[in-house]
Design a protein around this motif. Sequence first.
Motif, PDB file in Angstrom:
ATOM      1  N   MET A  76       0.830  -1.206   0.000  1.00  0.00           N
ATOM      2  CA  MET A  76       0.000   0.000   0.000  1.00  0.00           C
ATOM      3  C   MET A  76       0.866   1.258   0.000  1.00  0.00           C
ATOM      4  O   MET A  76       0.521   2.271  -0.619  1.00  0.00           O
ATOM      5  N   ALA A  77       2.006   1.214   0.678  1.00  0.00           N
ATOM      6  CA  ALA A  77       2.917   2.358   0.668  1.00  0.00           C
ATOM      7  C   ALA A  77       3.473   2.602  -0.725  1.00  0.00           C
ATOM      8  O   ALA A  77       3.639   3.754  -1.148  1.00  0.00           O
ATOM      9  N   ARG A  78       3.760   1.543  -1.433  1.00  0.00           N
ATOM     10  CA  ARG A  78       4.253   1.694  -2.802  1.00  0.00           C
ATOM     11  C   ARG A  78       3.193   2.324  -3.708  1.00  0.00           C
ATOM     12  O   ARG A  78       3.512   3.159  -4.568  1.00  0.00           O
ATOM     13  N   GLU A  79       1.931   1.963  -3.507  1.00  0.00           N
ATOM     14  CA  GLU A  79       0.847   2.568  -4.283  1.00  0.00           C
ATOM     15  C   GLU A  79       0.737   4.066  -4.004  1.00  0.00           C
ATOM     16  O   GLU A  79       0.492   4.864  -4.922  1.00  0.00           O
ATOM     17  N   LEU A  80       0.938   4.443  -2.760  1.00  0.00           N
ATOM     18  CA  LEU A  80       0.920   5.872  -2.404  1.00  0.00           C
ATOM     19  C   LEU A  80       2.134   6.591  -2.986  1.00  0.00           C
ATOM     20  O   LEU A  80       2.030   7.717  -3.489  1.00  0.00           O
ATOM     21  N   ARG A  81       3.280   5.963  -2.881  1.00  0.00           N
ATOM     22  CA  ARG A  81       4.517   6.605  -3.336  1.00  0.00           C
ATOM     23  C   ARG A  81       4.497   6.882  -4.837  1.00  0.00           C
ATOM     24  O   ARG A  81       5.005   7.911  -5.295  1.00  0.00           O
ATOM     25  N   THR A  82       3.903   5.999  -5.599  1.00  0.00           N
ATOM     26  CA  THR A  82       3.889   6.164  -7.055  1.00  0.00           C
ATOM     27  C   THR A  82       2.676   6.937  -7.563  1.00  0.00           C
ATOM     28  O   THR A  82       2.560   7.180  -8.765  1.00  0.00           O
ATOM     29  N   GLY A  83       1.771   7.313  -6.669  1.00  0.00           N
ATOM     30  CA  GLY A  83       0.606   8.095  -7.079  1.00  0.00           C
ATOM     31  C   GLY A  83      -0.551   7.263  -7.603  1.00  0.00           C
ATOM     32  O   GLY A  83      -1.531   7.824  -8.115  1.00  0.00           O
TER      33      GLY A  83
END
Length: 216
Positions: A76-83
């Motif tokens: 989920m953090a990766r989804e946030l980081r990449t927009g």
Amino acid sequence: MSADFKHPDRQHQDGRAKTGRPKRRLWRRLRRSRDGAAAIEFAILAIPYFLIIFAIIETFVAFYAEQLVHLAVNNMARELRTGRITYDLGRTTDMTEGQFRQAFCNEISILITCSETEITTPSKLYIDVRTFPTFGDIPGEIPRVSTADFSDIDPSSFDFAPGGPKSINMVRALYRWQVMTDLVRPYITTIRPADGSMPKDFLISATTAIQNEDYP
């Protein structure tokens, strides 16, 4: 005198001897007999044996659940980081807190099921997603109701307010994993109820800090 003749007293003694020998042999066989001993020994050892087996299985499942929550936090953090997931930016990728929680629950659904009530009113799964000015401002400890060892968690400060491009964010998840086997409960439970009742929860904690990409 005929060789076949026996004195009456001797005949009486021989009769008692013949009837006594089988009785003595029977008692000796009963003393030596171990029929049913294995069943009795198993009945005595079955309870601690199965307790140990259940403890091993439950400990393994609890630690697997912990790894699953860690993986979900990273995903989920990766989804946030990449927009690919945004918040309050007026985009189709925007998610509300409830939608984010549902997406998180989908990540852990292989082992942990979130009810509709859990999505709207957390009682086991707590998610904290916030933006901070610097990495040094990100809290490094789990908030608790007191400073006592193994005190219960205090999620009152948790929020869902991630930042936009290039912002620094924290994604944290806490989950109360209920421990059923009494044998391992005192050793793997990491929080104690505020009312002093028997501990029953293994606290799963996963946190990651990210800086969002400068996505358009």
